[in-house]
Design an enzyme around this catalytic site. Structure first.
Site, short mmCIF file in Angstrom:
data_model
loop_
_atom_site.label_atom_id
_atom_site.label_comp_id
_atom_site.label_asym_id
_atom_site.label_seq_id
_atom_site.Cartn_x
_atom_site.Cartn_y
_atom_site.Cartn_z
N CYS C 161 0.79 -1.24 0.00
CA CYS C 161 0.00 0.00 0.00
C CYS C 161 0.82 1.29 0.00
O CYS C 161 0.25 2.37 -0.15
CB CYS C 161 -0.94 0.01 1.20
SG CYS C 161 -1.70 -1.60 1.48
N HIS C 294 -3.15 8.33 5.21
CA HIS C 294 -3.43 7.04 4.54
C HIS C 294 -4.91 6.71 4.73
O HIS C 294 -5.58 6.34 3.78
CB HIS C 294 -2.52 5.98 5.14
CG HIS C 294 -2.55 4.67 4.41
ND1 HIS C 294 -2.26 4.54 3.07
CD2 HIS C 294 -2.82 3.42 4.84
CE1 HIS C 294 -2.36 3.28 2.71
NE2 HIS C 294 -2.69 2.56 3.76
N HIS C 327 -9.41 2.28 -1.51
CA HIS C 327 -7.98 2.01 -1.34
C HIS C 327 -7.48 1.37 -2.62
O HIS C 327 -7.80 0.21 -2.91
CB HIS C 327 -7.76 1.09 -0.15
CG HIS C 327 -6.31 0.92 0.22
ND1 HIS C 327 -5.28 1.54 -0.45
CD2 HIS C 327 -5.73 0.20 1.20
CE1 HIS C 327 -4.14 1.21 0.10
NE2 HIS C 327 -4.36 0.39 1.11
#
Lengths: 364, 84, 399
Positions: C161, C294, C327
């Protein structure tokens, strides 16, 4: 771009550790194992350079390894061997960075994850297998077990994975982002890879690798890991010398430039598609060696050649190309061990579409 | 086989706890934190194993916390949802 | 530590569920629009359909050379690269004559996990090899380099990620060290059944639209997309007299060394990465206009970030844009970098959509409404599986 090489850790079909590598280089012995593969409704036997990671037990107990797959075990064994070799296992790793280069990642685990969904339904897909199938899981395991808290990077670029990782390592050392970088190339065998190999290259596997016969497809799959403990040049003489230059380019515009009289270690690995580039671009008469028959064909093969280069610097010896690597087609391939005499070694790797990397190493 | 015994075998095999046997897991000992030392990844893996072996769903980790208190707790949880 | 020379960002390309280019994306964000829905390109046998942020509009065709069949991830990378190059005023001919590097983050783009192929192989059939060939041709950095005939270093970052953020930081370092004149840096990732099943199995997905930092947050929604930044040397930018949207001031990266999937609760890796980035950028925390967090919407991630942001940047506004995009894994850091630059120049950030109810456990909350921001620098941060933490700091542009 410069870095000192202070430790080496290597795992291949020949075994694990520097001394095992050295004996293999001296004997020239090739050690693929035969595995069985089903293809088009028949079973064939195919040679593969498979690795045994059980020596990892000397560093980590079963509990620590319970969720760690073969790919990560290859990475951990290479890492711990390199750290032990550098006498850094007990050091404080707070400012150590970890970089892993891989061509295909943890492919066994990727397919095992799919198995769990196919066998028992999507709701039974295994989270443990999923987390381990992510490309950077191995680097995570290494950093957790070594408590390395510097930057952590995994790159995947097929044959160019290792050189781009080396670039990042040298950059981080130069920028003082880390005090040491543990860098490794890792690739594993899986049955799907073996299957694809046979479908692409024909159902009769080669008996042995002849990488110097550029027009022949003789590649045999290898797996393993090769790790380096790298630091800045501290003005001393590290036992494995230095990385002194990294070139990455494409034959469309650039040519690999080997310094002066450097020995060339060619990453030719029996793949016809990249063989043509070695044939065209090796300087005429340059002293060359090809060691791929000792560890096989894998995207991170360049890391293995660099490990051999580092060992050559330590021993001040250039080892002979293993016998039967193919008929020497006008190249100056040395068939006998000789003295390195503090000269340079350039490891050259081409991809199948004309990208290349040349990494040069020297004792000073 | 008794359910508690089966649960212990599943835990040992699926979580790869090679170094212990069913006899090492007390029926009422906590599975997480101390004792077996299982963690959050083991917890979600166990959720999947419970689904796979018993067809019982654990909806979220609130339910998981109750179900995974101990072998006995898990036994009760599964029994409640399979006899209903 | 000596501060790093800033690296101009002369072009940006960005596409995701919020829009097919950066302008469209920013319009959606400031309009407070989002519509995650169950996936349409694949199905699963979960009881519940988890919403995802799928790109539903056809993306513009990008390739001069249609020779290779490639994964959607590589198509996304090419689309973002095209927008970025045009935005930077670089055409193919001009790029061919320069030493141009490509550094792209991905997860799905480097995973050989074609289910149809594997199912057929498992069944002992003779599967068509096209999916394998497609995979081999789809390394995102290689696909962009091939499309534009680029011959500089080429790197695909697979750091889960944080890949997109890492790729931008690494790309900037190639310019600083003189290896390249220009770098196309960013990330790309497509939605895929394998990651969908994987994240659901970890029980960190939300079956409703995600709520980053909210008291009732349950997890993430997956997304897809790509973003590329054109980075170039200051000399080149000046000689071209081309305006720049921002400068990459610094990059910080650190590993928790804690757990394969959960972040360290004390936020040590994130703090280390933030300190490293702040330390190298020759500015102080007081200059920070805002932080693009994030903010996936998982209980653990948001807890750690709120704790760290409160400790290191108390009172400075922050948001998560994942409520608008989902995401997007390897693309997330790059998409968020594009958003960060746009917001820094606009002097405002959109609402951190999905956040309604402050969580008493979280010491700092994101912005609930669109907010004006002051400050000359902005931070984007990404936390990844494996405990990676990556931070990039941008300075304002002159465009």
């Amino acid at each position: 771009m410069r870095a000192a090489i202070r430790g080496l850790g290597i795992v291949g079909g020949f075994g694990s550790g520097i001394e095992k590598l050295k004996h293999t280089l001296i004997s020239g012995k090739r050690t693929p194992k035969l595995i069985q593969l089903s293809i088009k409704k028949r079973t064939i036997e195919m040679p593969v350079y498979l690795c045994d990671t059980s020596p990892l037990g000397a560093f980590l107990n079963k509990r620590a390894l319970r969720r760690v797959d073969h790919f990560s075990r290859l990475a951990l064994l290479g890492s711990f061997l390199a750290m032990e070799d550098a006498d850094m296992l007990q050091a404080d790793h707070e400012n150590f960075a970890i970089i892993i280069a891989t061509g295909y990642g943890a492919s066994n685990t990727t397919f095992s994850f799919l198995d769990t969904a196919f066998d028992d339904g999507d709701a039974c897909a295994s989270p443990t297998l999923f987390s381990n199938s992510v490309h950077n899981a191995a680097a995570a395991h290494v950093s957790i077990l070594l408590k390395a808290r510097g930057p952590n990077l995994t790159v995947s670029q097929f044959e160019m994975s290792v050189p781009s990782a080396m670039l990042a390592a040298c950059q981080w050392l130069e920028d003082r982002v880390a005090d040491a970088v543990l860098l490794g190339g890792v690739d594993e065998y899986c049955s799907v890879l073996g299957y694809c190999w046979q479908r692409f290259f024909g159902a009769d596997p080669p008996v042995s690798m002849k990488p110097v016969e550029w027009k022949t497809q003789s590649a045999i799959i290898g797996e393993g890991s090769a790790f380096f403990l790298l630091t800045r040049d501290e003005g001393d003489e590290p036992k494995y010398g230095f990385i002194t230059d990294i070139q990455i380019g494409h034959v469309r515009k650039y040519k690999p430039q080997s310094p002066g009289d450097a020995f060339l270690f060619l990453g030719a690995d029996g793949q016809k598609s990249s063989g043509i580039y070695y044939n065209r671009h090796i300087p005429h008469g340059a002293r060359s060696a090809v060691y791929t028959p000792l560890y096989g064909s894998l995207p991170v093969g360049l890391a293995f050649d660099m490990a051999i280069g580092a060992l050559s610097v330590r021993e001040d010896t250039v080892f002979a190309t293993p016998k039967h690597a193919g008929k020497d087609s006008g190249l100056n391939i040395f068939g006998k061990e000789q003295c390195l005499n503090s000269e340079r070694i350039s490891c050259l790797k081409f991809s199948c579409d004309g990208e290349f990397a040349m990494i040069t190493m020297a004792g000073t | 086989m008794e359910l508690n015994e089966k649960l212990k075998i599943i835990i040992i095999e699926e979580l790869n706890l090679e170094d212990i046997t069913p006899a090492d897991i007390a029926d009422d000992a906590p599975l997480f934190g101390e004792g077996l030392g299982l963690d959050s990844l083991d917890a979600v893996e166990l959720v999947v194993q419970v689904q796979k072996h018993f067809g019982v769903e654990i909806k979220d980790m609130e339910e998981g916390r109750v179900a995974f208190q101990s072998i006995n707790a898990l036994n009760n949880f599964i029994k409640e949802r399979t006899t209903a | 530590m000596t501060p790093l020379p800033p690296i101009p960002v002369t072009g940006i390309g960005c596409l995701c569920a919020a829009g097919n280019n950066l302008t469209e994306c920013m319009k959606s964000l400031f309009a407070g629009k989002r519509k995650p829905l169950p996936p349409t390109r694949f199905s699963s046998d979960h009881q519940v359909a988890y919403p995802v942020f799928e790109i539903r509009k056809t993306i513009p065709a990008t390739r001069s050379n249609q020779r290779h069949d490639i994964l959607f991830t590589a198509e996304l990378a090419l689309s973002a690269a095209k927008e970025a190059a045009e935005n930077a005023g670089w055409n193919r001919e001009m790029l061919k004559n320069r030493r141009v590097g490509v550094c792209i983050g991905t997860t799905v783009g480097s995973a050989m996990n074609n289910e149809e192929f594997y199912r057929s192989y498992r069944d002992g059939d003779n599967p068509n090899m096209d999916p394998i060939v497609r995979f081999l041709n789809s390394n995102p950095a290689r696909a962009v380099a091939r499309e534009y005939n680029l011959t500089g270093p080429c790197q695909t970052v697979v750091n889960a990620c944080s890949s997109g953020t890492d790729a931008i930081g690494l790309g900037a370092s190639w310019i600083r060290s003189g290896i390249c004149d220009v770098v196309l840096a960013g990330g790309a990732d497509e939605l895929c059944r394998v990651t969908y099943n994987g994240f659901i199995s970890l029980m960190i997905t939300d079956d409703s639209p995600c709520k980053p930092f909210d008291a009732n947050r349950k997890g993430l929604n997956l997304g897809e997309g790509a973003a590329i930044l054109v980075l170039e040397s200051t000399d080149l930018c000046r000689s071209r007299k081309h305006p720049y949207h921002a400068t990459v001031l610094s990059y910080g990266s650190a590993c928790d060394a804690h757990h394969l999937t959960a972040p360290a609760q004390d936020g040590r890796g994130l703090m280390r990465a933030l300190n490293a980035a702040i330390g190298r950028c020759n500015r102080s925390p007081a200059d920070v206009a805002f932080i693009n967090a994030h903010g996936t919407g998982t209980p653990d991630n948001d807890q750690v970030e709120s704790f760290v942001l409160h400790k290191m940047f108390p009172g400075i506004p922050y948001l998560s844009t994942k409520g608008y995009t989902g995401h997007a894994l390897g693309a997330a850091g790059a998409i968020e970098a594009a958003f960060t630059i746009a917001c820094l120049n606009a002097g405002k950030i959109p609402a951190s959509i999905g956040f309604e109810n402050p969580d008493p456990e979280l010491p700092a909350a994101p912005v609930k409404h669109q907010t004006e921001v002051n400050g000359t620098i902005a931070i984007t941060q990404s936390l990844a599986f494996g405990g990676n933490n990556a931070v990039v700091i941008f300075g304002k542009g002159n465009s």
